[in-house]
Design a protein around this motif. Structure first.
Motif, PDB file in Angstrom:
ATOM      1  N   LEU A 289       0.832  -1.207   0.000  1.00 34.28           N
ATOM      2  CA  LEU A 289       0.000   0.000   0.000  1.00 34.28           C
ATOM      3  C   LEU A 289       0.868   1.258   0.000  1.00 34.28           C
ATOM      4  O   LEU A 289       0.568   2.235  -0.707  1.00 34.28           O
ATOM      5  N   ASN A 290       1.940   1.232   0.777  1.00 33.28           N
ATOM      6  CA  ASN A 290       2.845   2.384   0.826  1.00 33.28           C
ATOM      7  C   ASN A 290       3.462   2.646  -0.551  1.00 33.28           C
ATOM      8  O   ASN A 290       3.574   3.795  -0.984  1.00 33.28           O
ATOM      9  N   SER A 291       3.838   1.579  -1.249  1.00 35.92           N
ATOM     10  CA  SER A 291       4.407   1.729  -2.591  1.00 35.92           C
ATOM     11  C   SER A 291       3.386   2.312  -3.563  1.00 35.92           C
ATOM     12  O   SER A 291       3.713   3.150  -4.409  1.00 35.92           O
ATOM     13  N   TYR A 292       2.128   1.896  -3.422  1.00 36.25           N
ATOM     14  CA  TYR A 292       1.072   2.412  -4.292  1.00 36.25           C
ATOM     15  C   TYR A 292       0.838   3.905  -4.049  1.00 36.25           C
ATOM     16  O   TYR A 292       0.736   4.696  -5.006  1.00 36.25           O
ATOM     17  N   ILE A 293       0.755   4.295  -2.767  1.00 35.57           N
ATOM     18  CA  ILE A 293       0.514   5.705  -2.444  1.00 35.57           C
ATOM     19  C   ILE A 293       1.662   6.570  -2.949  1.00 35.57           C
ATOM     20  O   ILE A 293       1.457   7.660  -3.495  1.00 35.57           O
ATOM     21  N   SER A 294       2.875   6.074  -2.800  1.00 34.56           N
ATOM     22  CA  SER A 294       4.033   6.812  -3.300  1.00 34.56           C
ATOM     23  C   SER A 294       3.975   6.968  -4.814  1.00 34.56           C
ATOM     24  O   SER A 294       4.240   8.054  -5.355  1.00 34.56           O
ATOM     25  N   ALA A 295       3.599   5.905  -5.520  1.00 33.72           N
ATOM     26  CA  ALA A 295       3.495   5.959  -6.981  1.00 33.72           C
ATOM     27  C   ALA A 295       2.378   6.905  -7.418  1.00 33.72           C
ATOM     28  O   ALA A 295       2.527   7.667  -8.385  1.00 33.72           O
ATOM     29  N   LYS A 296       1.249   6.849  -6.714  1.00 37.29           N
ATOM     30  CA  LYS A 296       0.113   7.723  -7.042  1.00 37.29           C
ATOM     31  C   LYS A 296       0.490   9.193  -6.877  1.00 37.29           C
ATOM     32  O   LYS A 296       0.197  10.034  -7.740  1.00 37.29           O
ATOM     33  N   ASN A 297       1.173   9.491  -5.795  1.00 39.52           N
ATOM     34  CA  ASN A 297       1.539  10.881  -5.543  1.00 39.52           C
ATOM     35  C   ASN A 297       2.688  11.343  -6.430  1.00 39.52           C
ATOM     36  O   ASN A 297       2.836  12.548  -6.676  1.00 39.52           O
ATOM     37  N   SER A 298       3.491  10.417  -6.914  1.00 41.77           N
ATOM     38  CA  SER A 298       4.520  10.777  -7.890  1.00 41.77           C
ATOM     39  C   SER A 298       3.865  11.265  -9.178  1.00 41.77           C
ATOM     40  O   SER A 298       4.329  12.225  -9.814  1.00 41.77           O
ATOM     41  N   VAL A 299       2.778  10.620  -9.574  1.00 44.18           N
ATOM     42  CA  VAL A 299       2.031  11.057 -10.758  1.00 44.18           C
ATOM     43  C   VAL A 299       1.475  12.465 -10.540  1.00 44.18           C
ATOM     44  O   VAL A 299       1.610  13.354 -11.396  1.00 44.18           O
ATOM     45  N   GLU A 300       0.861  12.675  -9.376  1.00 45.79           N
ATOM     46  CA  GLU A 300       0.266  13.985  -9.092  1.00 45.79           C
ATOM     47  C   GLU A 300       1.334  15.073  -9.024  1.00 45.79           C
ATOM     48  O   GLU A 300       1.130  16.185  -9.521  1.00 45.79           O
TER      49      GLU A 300
END
Length: 324
Positions: A289-300
């Motif tokens: 989940l932490n990896s997903y949130i980091s990836a999502k916020n990298s896009v933003e």
């Protein structure tokens, strides 16, 4: 910025007082001030005061003799300063929104560290970890709490600075909405070769030195000013190209981040399904989940940086040098 920024309002008031004055009028203002200083010197009651006033009069006389800046030149500088302030406000709005993504990343990392701490405590209870291991895991959580508080403080400082820049009170609470998404279709229409002449013609420094050229009489100053004109043109051209390259780099970075998010989304869906049937631990799930949130916020974050790069390109075309 145009309506409420304190600096812009002050500049507008100053220009209003100066806009109808030519160089002769400005020279007369200088001479009037110099006469006042000499009158004060004549009435000085000691040598120190007399010498200080005489020195001030000499400096002012030199300024009057070398003055070449008229009201039109001041207006160019004021317009340039206002444009810089608008661009800085855009940067602050991007920074403020980016800080929210950073805080989410920090909180997600904190959740992971909390899970690691709880797992370590459970291992200690089973005799598989030491008290030092538990204390080390706990300290990691506490350090992350400190990082979150520091990031929130930084975000609050940006918010206050933005409020002041826009004419609000330091503790004002205006509604600050999300910045728009970057329009990727616009990138195809960007052409620094086609926009170059416009960017140079609009450039504030170029306009300033070209206006200055008409007020000079000394050949030495004329030659020096011509070199400044050419330097300003070179910087404007370089800045436009640099900003165009920044747009392309930002687009490529965003594309890479989107691809990474696609992978992270698949991993999260898999982890969620496994968690539901007890095939993975809570710690393993939190890690995914932490990896997903980091990836999502990298896009933003990359969207924000691309938008800012595109805005900066437009500012260069409108005359503001943003990159050297």
């Amino acid at each position: 910025i145009h309506e409420y920024n304190p600096t812009v309002l002050s500049n507008r008031s100053t220009y209003k007082d100066q806009k109808n004055k030519n160089l002769n009028d400005i020279y007369e203002d200088y001479m009037s001030d110099i006469d006042d200083i000499w009158d004060q010197a004549d009435n000085a009651d000691n040598d120190v005061t007399w010498a200080s006033l005489r020195y001030s009069a000499g400096l002012l006389t030199k300024l009057a003799d070398n003055n070449y800046e008229d009201a039109d030149m001041e207006k160019i500088q004021y317009d340039q300063q206002e444009a810089k302030l608008v661009y800085q406000a855009q940067e602050m709005m991007v920074s403020l929104q980016q800080s929210s993504y950073n805080l989410e990343n920090l909180q997600s990392a904190r959740n992971l560290l909390q899970s690691q701490y709880e797992a370590t405590a459970a291992r200690q209870a089973a005799g598989m970890a030491t008290q030092a291991d538990v204390l080390s895991a706990l300290k990691s959580v506490q350090d992350q709490d400190t990082a979150i508080l520091s990031a929130q403080k930084s975000a609050d400082n940006v918010h206050r600075s933005l409020c002041l820049m826009l004419g609000w009170a330091v503790d004002g609470q205006p509604e600050i909405r999300d910045v728009p998404e970057p329009d990727l279709n616009r990138i195809a229409s960007m052409n620094p070769d086609a926009d170059m002449d416009t960017a140079i013609a609009n450039n504030y420094d170029v306009k300033y030195f070209e206006k200055k050229a008409g007020n000079l009489t000394s050949q030495y100053l004329i030659d020096s000013n011509q070199a400044q004109i050419q330097d300003a043109k070179d910087k404007a051209a370089k800045s436009l190209r640099n900003q165009y390259n920044a747009v392309l780099t930002g687009r490529d970075s965003l594309n890479a981040a989107v691809m990474a998010l696609d992978v992270a989304s698949v991993n999260l869906n898999t982890a969620t399904a496994k968690r539901a049937v007890g095939e993975i631990t809570e710690l393993e799930y939190q890690n995914v989940l932490n990896s997903y949130i980091s990836a999502k916020n990298s896009v933003e974050t990359d969207k924000l940086q691309l938008l800012l790069a595109m805005e900066a390109y437009d500012w260069n075309v409108k005359g503001l040098t943003t990159s050297n």
